[in-house]
Design a protein around this motif. Structure first.
Motif, short mmCIF file in Angstrom:
data_model
loop_
_atom_site.label_atom_id
_atom_site.label_comp_id
_atom_site.label_asym_id
_atom_site.label_seq_id
_atom_site.Cartn_x
_atom_site.Cartn_y
_atom_site.Cartn_z
N LYS A 130 0.87 -1.21 -0.04
CA LYS A 130 -0.16 -0.03 0.08
C LYS A 130 0.98 1.33 0.02
O LYS A 130 0.47 2.27 -0.69
CB LYS A 130 -1.01 0.04 1.26
N ILE A 131 2.13 1.31 0.80
CA ILE A 131 2.75 2.66 0.89
C ILE A 131 4.08 2.71 0.13
O ILE A 131 4.75 3.61 -0.05
CB ILE A 131 3.17 2.59 2.50
N ALA A 132 4.19 1.83 -0.53
CA ALA A 132 5.23 1.48 -1.66
C ALA A 132 6.00 2.88 -2.30
O ALA A 132 7.01 3.31 -2.12
CB ALA A 132 5.51 0.26 -2.44
N GLN A 133 4.96 3.44 -3.03
CA GLN A 133 5.41 4.29 -4.11
C GLN A 133 5.90 5.75 -3.33
O GLN A 133 7.20 5.77 -3.58
CB GLN A 133 4.06 5.06 -4.92
N ASN A 134 5.33 6.36 -2.42
CA ASN A 134 5.80 7.54 -2.35
C ASN A 134 6.26 7.78 -0.80
O ASN A 134 6.30 8.75 -0.19
CB ASN A 134 4.93 8.78 -2.47
N THR A 135 6.57 6.66 -0.06
CA THR A 135 7.12 6.65 1.37
C THR A 135 8.58 6.72 1.38
O THR A 135 9.09 6.23 0.62
CB THR A 135 6.38 5.37 2.00
N ARG A 136 9.02 7.19 2.49
CA ARG A 136 10.40 7.05 2.64
C ARG A 136 11.08 5.65 2.74
O ARG A 136 10.39 4.91 3.27
CB ARG A 136 10.66 8.04 4.12
N SER A 137 11.90 5.63 2.13
CA SER A 137 12.56 4.15 2.01
C SER A 137 13.01 3.74 3.36
O SER A 137 12.86 2.34 3.51
CB SER A 137 13.75 4.21 1.14
N ASP A 138 13.08 4.58 4.41
CA ASP A 138 13.62 3.78 5.39
C ASP A 138 12.36 3.04 6.27
O ASP A 138 12.52 2.04 7.07
CB ASP A 138 14.39 4.74 6.31
N ILE A 139 11.21 3.63 5.89
CA ILE A 139 9.81 3.08 6.56
C ILE A 139 9.67 1.75 6.01
O ILE A 139 9.56 0.64 6.58
CB ILE A 139 8.68 4.01 6.38
N VAL A 140 10.09 1.68 4.52
CA VAL A 140 9.66 0.17 3.77
C VAL A 140 10.76 -0.61 4.49
O VAL A 140 10.51 -1.67 4.72
CB VAL A 140 9.76 0.65 2.40
N ALA A 141 11.94 -0.12 4.69
CA ALA A 141 12.91 -0.94 5.31
C ALA A 141 12.75 -1.55 6.43
O ALA A 141 13.07 -2.53 6.62
CB ALA A 141 14.15 -0.07 5.32
N PHE A 142 11.81 -0.69 7.25
CA PHE A 142 11.42 -1.09 8.60
C PHE A 142 10.58 -2.52 8.43
O PHE A 142 10.63 -3.33 8.89
CB PHE A 142 10.81 -0.10 9.37
N ILE A 143 9.70 -2.17 7.38
CA ILE A 143 8.73 -3.35 7.22
C ILE A 143 9.48 -4.49 6.74
O ILE A 143 9.00 -5.58 7.06
CB ILE A 143 7.53 -2.79 6.10
N ASP A 144 10.69 -4.29 5.91
CA ASP A 144 11.07 -5.42 5.13
C ASP A 144 11.68 -6.22 6.51
O ASP A 144 11.98 -7.38 6.37
CB ASP A 144 12.17 -4.90 4.14
N THR A 145 12.43 -5.33 7.37
CA THR A 145 13.00 -5.92 8.46
C THR A 145 12.27 -6.91 9.26
O THR A 145 12.41 -7.93 9.52
CB THR A 145 13.69 -4.81 9.31
N HIS A 146 10.90 -6.52 9.61
CA HIS A 146 10.02 -7.04 10.10
C HIS A 146 9.50 -8.42 9.55
O HIS A 146 9.42 -9.61 10.07
CB HIS A 146 8.97 -6.29 10.59
N LEU A 147 9.30 -8.25 8.15
CA LEU A 147 9.15 -9.30 7.23
C LEU A 147 10.18 -10.45 7.56
O LEU A 147 9.94 -11.80 7.74
CB LEU A 147 9.07 -9.19 6.07
N LEU A 148 11.39 -10.12 7.33
CA LEU A 148 12.47 -10.86 7.68
C LEU A 148 12.45 -11.65 9.16
O LEU A 148 12.75 -12.77 9.24
CB LEU A 148 13.95 -10.09 7.60
#
Lengths: 89, 577
Positions: free
Chosen positions: B63-81
């Motif tokens: 949902k947030i991928a397009q215009n969100t700061r990349s570090d927020i996406v990185a947080f979610i990726d971390t949690h996914l890992l």
């Protein structure tokens, strides 16, 4: 098997997101990746394991890679650590 | 040892019972063993919960991928890992298999072990990263406990102790027979306090460190009058409170005898007693209490605890249920009043942080700007008006222009209903809430354009005095007797009288025994309050004299700013205490 000491130089240390990058990178190789400090050893493909090393800036870890693509794995991970995980500081 | 903590009593009554500590946003984990033959099901349940957490996180990331700061996406990726990590996923499974712990408990044990390692870390930044673990664990726990309704049953008779409660929490708990609420945050006007009063259970808020000082299952006495919580009371204190509780019960019993009596003052003046309701279920109590109608039906709850917005049918079903259940007494439906302390779950995808939501795009402003959000509600209200008397009430009016736009929308909806051959009440009264000082000052012009006015004192006081009603640092300034507040209220009452339209009050002040005589003296005829306060209010009306009060109050309104007046106002307040 390749084993070498490496220093964590990024400002925030091996925190969760940096660890995530490291684990994702390690996961691309078939070799076993191990990281250890003086007291414990962690599977380089397990994020919790890597985070639990509590490696802050200035900590020296032992990185070892063992397997078919150990050379490439070792170099890629070393580069990532020395690049400060792309954090810039 | 007996310990007493003080806070702000926001809902009267006394409760005696066991504490039930609620970790905010975190389900309660109780140690529980499973049977040998349940192990594989339990492991399965755990894996499902982890898979669910992974799905939910992925959905958020997409949902947030397009215009969100990349570090927020990185947080979610971390949690996914982390959700695929052995330490989090496999360790609890081993615990379930080997020790026969229930999944929630097994996960909790592993979480505690991980958190302990973090707590021992020397580096400050790394230490705070245990938040990541907690976040991921919470996500799994939520999935584990999501459908476990048994969990709610054990709340009966318990005193809920929490840092804070969301409106959604209190809604979930309202039918569980909870005995009282104790929270660390919140003031008398917080949404939670209002809800506790509508549940008719005692509540003390602003009890600092409550979740640290009170242990789960400890015996508590909650005194909602005094704002006191007593932990492990001594026998003497306990029996004293049991007596008080008994007296309360007797008073409640005597109030019940008033149900069939008219709301009439000593000198024969009749007032309208109306109910404020939240949920369609509230309609059961309202006719039983013989209220004259519903002065405020809050529709926001249709929007809560969900990720999308309700459609026209959902609105319609809720409203029809209310109208039918009320058996002919009129219901005033307040249109969408989201914003401020009531956030909408289904439309919070905005990137712009709102710093001052109480002054922002909410209520009628939001409705006029986002017709697709509002039109289904409007259409549903009109459709339901074919089933019984409904009034439409617009919250947060500030300019006449809003009334005009709203009326135009109503006309358009009526036109389309007519075209579709759907019945509705073509004379449906449209009124406005006067809760912004600007609207109170211009009450005369609003009274000319509307069919009724309703004074929303909670916001009117907040806006007039510029104090955030949910901020417990400033809520000592929240004063319904402030001369400016009284002056504004008087203006609205007068505007209604001059234009021959009814004026009601649906804020907390209307149901507060301390202010009822004063408001009656000021000429207010319709009092709308949470159902639990109706009989107490009737009891008061039946013991005061409207004519006398008017004679006392009218001259005071002419000279509000003198200390003598303040003193006299307090005397009038004291009539009922």
């Amino acid at each position: 098997m390749i084993t070498k000491e490496i220093e964590i130089i990024n400002k925030l240390g091996l925190h969760a997101r940096a660890a995530a990058k490291l684990v994702t990178t390690a996961g691309q190789f078939s070799s076993d990746i191990l990281l250890s400090n003086s007291s414990q050893e962690a599977n380089g493909k397990s994020i919790m394991g890597v985070v639990m090393l509590a490696a802050s800036q200035g900590t020296t870890l032992t990185l070892s890679a063992n397997g078919a693509d150990e050379q490439e794995a070792f170099e890629t991970i070393t580069a990532l650590i020395n690049d400060k995980f792309g954090e810039g500081e | 040892m007996s310990v007493s903590c003080s806070g702000i009593g926001v809902s009267n009554g006394i409760a005696i019972g066991e504490a039930h500590l609620l970790q905010r946003g975190r389900p309660d984990i109780v140690p529980r063993f499973i049977e040998t033959d349940q192990i594989s099901d339990e492991v399965d349940r755990f894996r499902q919960a982890v898979a669910g957490a992974r799905r939910q996180l992925k959905a958020i990331r997409d949902k947030i991928a397009q215009n969100t700061r990349s570090d927020i996406v990185a947080f979610i990726d971390t949690h996914l890992l982390m959700l695929t990590d052995e330490a989090l996923v496999e360790a609890p499974i081993s615990t379930i298999r080997e020790k026969q712990y229930a999944a929630e408990w097994a996960l909790q044990v592993q979480r505690d072990a991980l958190v302990r390692v973090f707590d021992e870390m020397e580096d400050d930044y790394l230490r705070t990263r245990k938040d990541d673990v907690e976040h991921v664990v919470d996500q799994i726990q939520k999935n584990l406990t999501l459908v476990d309704e048994d969990d709610l049953h054990h709340l009966e008779g318990k005193i809920i102790v929490a840092q804070d409660l969301t409106p959604a929490d209190t809604i979930l708990m309202r039918h569980q027979g909870v005995a009282a609420f104790v929270t660390e945050y919140g003031g008398p006007m917080s949404h939670t306090a209002i809800l506790a009063r509508s549940l008719g259970i005692p509540a003390v808020v602003g009890v600092h460190e409550a979740t640290h000082n009170i242990q789960d299952t400890e015996n508590l006495i909650v005194d909602g009058h005094q704002g006191i919580v007593i932990i492990n009371a001594e026998d003497a204190t306990l029996s004293q409170y049991l007596e008080k509780k008994d007296a309360d019960l007797q008073h409640a019993e005597s109030l019940r005898r008033l149900i069939d009596q008219p709301a009439q003052t000593i000198d024969g003046h009749t007032v309208q007693l109306l109910a404020n309701i939240e949920l369609p279920e509230d309609i059961e109590t309202t006719p039983n209490l013989k209220a004259n109608g519903v002065g405020l039906y809050r529709t926001e709850f249709l929007y809560m605890n969900r990720n999308d917005v309700p459609n026209e049918e959902e609105h319609f079903r809720a409203y029809r249920q209310v109208v039918n259940g009320l058996g002919g007494i009129p219901v005033t439906i307040r249109t969408l009043d989201l914003g401020a302390d009531k956030q909408i779950d289904g439309c919070n995808d905005s990137d712009t942080p709102v710093c001052n939501p109480a002054l922002g795009l909410r209520a009628i402003r939001l409705c006029l700007k986002e017709p697709q959000l509002f039109l289904p509600q409007l259409r549903a209200i009109l459709r339901a008006s074919a089933y019984g008397p409904i009034r439409i009430m617009i919250p947060m009016l500030s300019t006449l222009h809003e009334v005009k736009e709203l009326r135009q929308m109503v006309e358009d909806v009526m036109y389309s209903l007519k075209r579709d051959g759907i019945a509705f009440d073509a004379d449906i009264p449209i009124g406005g809430m006067i809760e912004i000082p600007a609207a109170a000052l211009a009450a005369e012009s609003f009274a000319r354009e509307l069919d009724f006015l309703s004074i929303g004192t909670n916001d009117l006081i907040q806006y007039t005095l510029a104090i955030d009603r949910v901020d417990d640092e400033v809520n000592y300034l929240f004063d319904p007797l402030h001369p400016s507040v009284l002056r504004l209220i008087q203006m609205v009452i007068d505007a209604g009288r001059n234009n021959n339209i009814p004026v009601s009050m649906c804020g907390e002040m209307a149901g507060d025994p301390r202010y009822i005589p004063l408001l009656l003296g000021m000429g207010l005829q319709e009092f709308s309050m949470q159902p639990g306060a109706l009989l107490e209010a009737k009891h008061i009306f039946r013991n005061i004299n409207a004519g006398e009060l008017a004679e006392r109050v009218t001259p005071l309104m002419q000279q509000l700013d003198t200390p003598e007046t303040a003193e006299k106002l307090l005397q009038i307040s004291a009539l009922t205490s």
